[in-house]
Design a protein around this motif. Structure first.
Motif, mmCIF file in Angstrom:
data_model
loop_
_atom_site.group_PDB
_atom_site.id
_atom_site.type_symbol
_atom_site.label_atom_id
_atom_site.label_comp_id
_atom_site.label_asym_id
_atom_site.label_seq_id
_atom_site.Cartn_x
_atom_site.Cartn_y
_atom_site.Cartn_z
ATOM 1 N N HIS A 154 83.676 3.536 -36.836
ATOM 2 C CA HIS A 154 83.804 3.356 -38.290
ATOM 3 C C HIS A 154 82.948 2.185 -38.773
ATOM 4 O O HIS A 154 82.319 2.257 -39.841
ATOM 5 C CB HIS A 154 85.263 3.123 -38.678
ATOM 6 N N LEU A 155 82.931 1.097 -38.000
ATOM 7 C CA LEU A 155 82.162 -0.085 -38.389
ATOM 8 C C LEU A 155 80.676 0.243 -38.505
ATOM 9 O O LEU A 155 80.044 -0.052 -39.529
ATOM 10 C CB LEU A 155 82.380 -1.203 -37.373
ATOM 11 N N TRP A 156 80.122 0.857 -37.466
ATOM 12 C CA TRP A 156 78.693 1.157 -37.501
ATOM 13 C C TRP A 156 78.365 2.283 -38.490
ATOM 14 O O TRP A 156 77.284 2.292 -39.074
ATOM 15 C CB TRP A 156 78.187 1.493 -36.102
ATOM 16 N N GLY A 157 79.317 3.196 -38.691
ATOM 17 C CA GLY A 157 79.129 4.214 -39.719
ATOM 18 C C GLY A 157 79.125 3.602 -41.104
ATOM 19 O O GLY A 157 78.332 3.977 -41.973
ATOM 20 N N PHE A 158 80.003 2.631 -41.313
ATOM 21 C CA PHE A 158 80.056 1.900 -42.586
ATOM 22 C C PHE A 158 78.751 1.140 -42.824
ATOM 23 O O PHE A 158 78.243 1.094 -43.946
ATOM 24 C CB PHE A 158 81.253 0.948 -42.557
ATOM 25 N N LEU A 159 78.210 0.551 -41.752
ATOM 26 C CA LEU A 159 76.955 -0.178 -41.876
ATOM 27 C C LEU A 159 75.764 0.761 -42.049
ATOM 28 O O LEU A 159 74.713 0.337 -42.522
ATOM 29 C CB LEU A 159 76.736 -1.070 -40.647
ATOM 30 N N GLY A 160 75.928 2.006 -41.656
ATOM 31 C CA GLY A 160 74.831 2.965 -41.776
ATOM 32 C C GLY A 160 73.711 2.686 -40.801
ATOM 33 O O GLY A 160 72.542 2.922 -41.102
ATOM 34 N N ALA A 161 74.054 2.172 -39.633
ATOM 35 C CA ALA A 161 73.038 1.821 -38.640
ATOM 36 C C ALA A 161 73.428 2.400 -37.286
ATOM 37 O O ALA A 161 74.580 2.772 -37.051
ATOM 38 C CB ALA A 161 72.906 0.298 -38.530
ATOM 39 N N LYS A 162 72.453 2.483 -36.392
ATOM 40 C CA LYS A 162 72.739 2.918 -35.033
ATOM 41 C C LYS A 162 73.439 1.785 -34.291
ATOM 42 O O LYS A 162 73.080 0.619 -34.432
ATOM 43 C CB LYS A 162 71.442 3.287 -34.315
ATOM 44 N N GLN A 163 74.437 2.157 -33.504
ATOM 45 C CA GLN A 163 75.202 1.150 -32.793
ATOM 46 C C GLN A 163 74.318 0.362 -31.842
ATOM 47 O O GLN A 163 73.520 0.926 -31.101
ATOM 48 C CB GLN A 163 76.346 1.796 -32.012
ATOM 49 N N GLY A 164 74.463 -0.952 -31.893
ATOM 50 C CA GLY A 164 73.689 -1.829 -31.033
ATOM 51 C C GLY A 164 74.579 -2.579 -30.069
ATOM 52 O O GLY A 164 75.812 -2.482 -30.108
ATOM 53 N N VAL A 165 73.958 -3.336 -29.195
ATOM 54 C CA VAL A 165 74.689 -4.187 -28.252
ATOM 55 C C VAL A 165 75.265 -5.342 -29.061
ATOM 56 O O VAL A 165 74.518 -6.189 -29.556
ATOM 57 C CB VAL A 165 73.741 -4.696 -27.143
ATOM 58 N N SER A 166 76.576 -5.366 -29.203
ATOM 59 C CA SER A 166 77.151 -6.308 -30.162
ATOM 60 C C SER A 166 78.551 -6.735 -29.771
ATOM 61 O O SER A 166 79.200 -6.136 -28.910
ATOM 62 C CB SER A 166 77.195 -5.674 -31.560
ATOM 63 N N VAL A 167 79.021 -7.782 -30.439
ATOM 64 C CA VAL A 167 80.381 -8.271 -30.283
ATOM 65 C C VAL A 167 80.853 -8.772 -31.641
ATOM 66 O O VAL A 167 80.066 -9.283 -32.443
ATOM 67 C CB VAL A 167 80.450 -9.391 -29.213
ATOM 68 N N LEU A 168 82.157 -8.596 -31.891
ATOM 69 C CA LEU A 168 82.734 -8.941 -33.187
ATOM 70 C C LEU A 168 83.695 -10.118 -33.027
ATOM 71 O O LEU A 168 84.538 -10.130 -32.127
ATOM 72 C CB LEU A 168 83.477 -7.733 -33.761
ATOM 73 N N TYR A 169 83.537 -11.106 -33.897
ATOM 74 C CA TYR A 169 84.412 -12.280 -33.904
ATOM 75 C C TYR A 169 85.025 -12.460 -35.287
ATOM 76 O O TYR A 169 84.442 -12.044 -36.299
ATOM 77 C CB TYR A 169 83.642 -13.552 -33.549
ATOM 78 N N ARG A 170 86.187 -13.102 -35.296
ATOM 79 C CA ARG A 170 86.795 -13.528 -36.557
ATOM 80 C C ARG A 170 86.742 -15.045 -36.608
ATOM 81 O O ARG A 170 87.224 -15.735 -35.704
ATOM 82 C CB ARG A 170 88.250 -13.063 -36.658
ATOM 83 N N GLY A 171 86.155 -15.576 -37.670
ATOM 84 C CA GLY A 171 86.079 -17.021 -37.861
ATOM 85 C C GLY A 171 87.166 -17.475 -38.820
ATOM 86 O O GLY A 171 87.187 -17.043 -39.971
ATOM 87 N N ARG A 172 88.077 -18.317 -38.367
ATOM 88 C CA ARG A 172 89.150 -18.846 -39.210
ATOM 89 C C ARG A 172 88.984 -20.365 -39.305
ATOM 90 O O ARG A 172 88.720 -21.008 -38.305
ATOM 91 C CB ARG A 172 90.538 -18.608 -38.616
ATOM 92 N N LEU A 173 89.193 -20.948 -40.353
ATOM 93 C CA LEU A 173 89.342 -20.515 -41.731
ATOM 94 C C LEU A 173 88.232 -21.204 -42.502
ATOM 95 O O LEU A 173 87.948 -22.377 -42.257
ATOM 96 C CB LEU A 173 90.679 -20.970 -42.331
ATOM 97 N N VAL A 174 87.657 -20.517 -43.414
ATOM 98 C CA VAL A 174 86.675 -21.117 -44.307
ATOM 99 C C VAL A 174 87.343 -21.305 -45.661
ATOM 100 O O VAL A 174 87.935 -20.373 -46.203
ATOM 101 C CB VAL A 174 85.423 -20.222 -44.437
ATOM 102 N N THR A 175 87.280 -22.514 -46.172
ATOM 103 C CA THR A 175 87.942 -22.835 -47.438
ATOM 104 C C THR A 175 86.923 -22.854 -48.565
ATOM 105 O O THR A 175 85.904 -23.526 -48.481
ATOM 106 C CB THR A 175 88.643 -24.205 -47.351
ATOM 107 N N ILE A 176 87.226 -22.092 -49.606
ATOM 108 C CA ILE A 176 86.373 -22.038 -50.794
ATOM 109 C C ILE A 176 87.110 -22.723 -51.938
ATOM 110 O O ILE A 176 88.229 -22.342 -52.284
ATOM 111 C CB ILE A 176 86.051 -20.581 -51.197
ATOM 112 N N SER A 177 86.501 -23.742 -52.512
ATOM 113 C CA SER A 177 87.139 -24.461 -53.606
ATOM 114 C C SER A 177 86.079 -24.988 -54.567
ATOM 115 O O SER A 177 85.128 -25.638 -54.146
ATOM 116 C CB SER A 177 87.979 -25.621 -53.069
ATOM 117 N N ASP A 178 86.262 -24.675 -55.848
ATOM 118 C CA ASP A 178 85.337 -25.144 -56.876
ATOM 119 C C ASP A 178 85.670 -26.572 -57.300
ATOM 120 O O ASP A 178 84.841 -27.291 -57.824
ATOM 121 C CB ASP A 178 85.403 -24.195 -58.081
#
Length: 200
Positions: A154-178
């Motif tokens: 689903h991820l690569w289909g969503f990106l519309g690209a051919k699947q590559g050699v890859s790894v997925l990470y989650r980065g916690r936490l980024v704070t956005i404040s004006d």
């Protein structure tokens, strides 16, 4: 802060790979950011070829930290009201975009080894990663994600690209404040309660 967070990761990862390869400060840059969904465009493909490509594929608000104060004391007699900061998790895809499959696997292994050795990034433990730190405090923790085959599809289909050699990470936490002040006022120091008899 998203740009700063990704810039810090790229700088740190490039330094690690250069050291692992036995190179010095002038070693070729291996990690860049880019949109792997655009690898079918010749000008983008040429720019990202033979690199580890860092792509932001999703954002998620950390709802557990959504509640909090929307005001802060200013001096001894005033209060400033601001919207609460947004705390985000960044879903970051590292794609080893190399023509040689063996090189791609080796680079992916270096990404995994790097984040295994260092999971939390702060300004204190990443000196020089950001030329001009935008804030005094910064913390980003990297979690390795293991999506199922269907989710990867689903991820690569969503990106519309051919699947590559890859790894997925989650980065916690980024704070956005004006840090924009919405309104202000004085501090409430006492409350007068009138009885019914007093108001009659």
């Amino acid at each position: 802060m998203m740009v700063e967070a990704m810039t810090l990761l790229i700088k740190q990862l490039n330094d690690y790979i250069a050291q692992s390869d036995g190179g010095g400060p002038g070693a070729p840059v291996q990690t860049v950011w880019g949109n792997v969904a655009q690898l079918d465009r010749p000008e983008v493909a040429t720019e990202l070829e033979n690199h580890i490509v860092l792509t932001l594929v999703n954002l998620e608000e950390e709802r557990a930290l959504k509640n909090g104060r929307s005001f802060a004391s200013v001096g001894s007699s005033d209060v400033a009201y601001r919207n609460r900061p947004i705390h985000l998790n960044l879903f970051l895809l590292f794609t080893a975009n190399y023509r040689n499959y063996g090189t791609a696997l080796r680079r992916l292994s270096q990404v995994l080894t790097f984040f295994q050795g260092k999971q939390q990034f702060t300004l204190a433990n990443s000196p020089g990663a950001l030329p001009q730190p935008p804030i005094a405090e910064f913390s980003l923790t990297m979690d390795l994600l293991s999506p199922k085959f269907e989710e990867v599809n689903h991820l690569w289909g969503f990106l519309g690209a051919k699947q590559g050699v890859s790894v997925l990470y989650r980065g916690r936490l980024v704070t956005i404040s004006d840090d924009r002040v919405l309104t202000g006022g004085g501090i409430i120091r006492e409350i007068d309660v009138l009885s019914r008899d007093a108001t009659a």
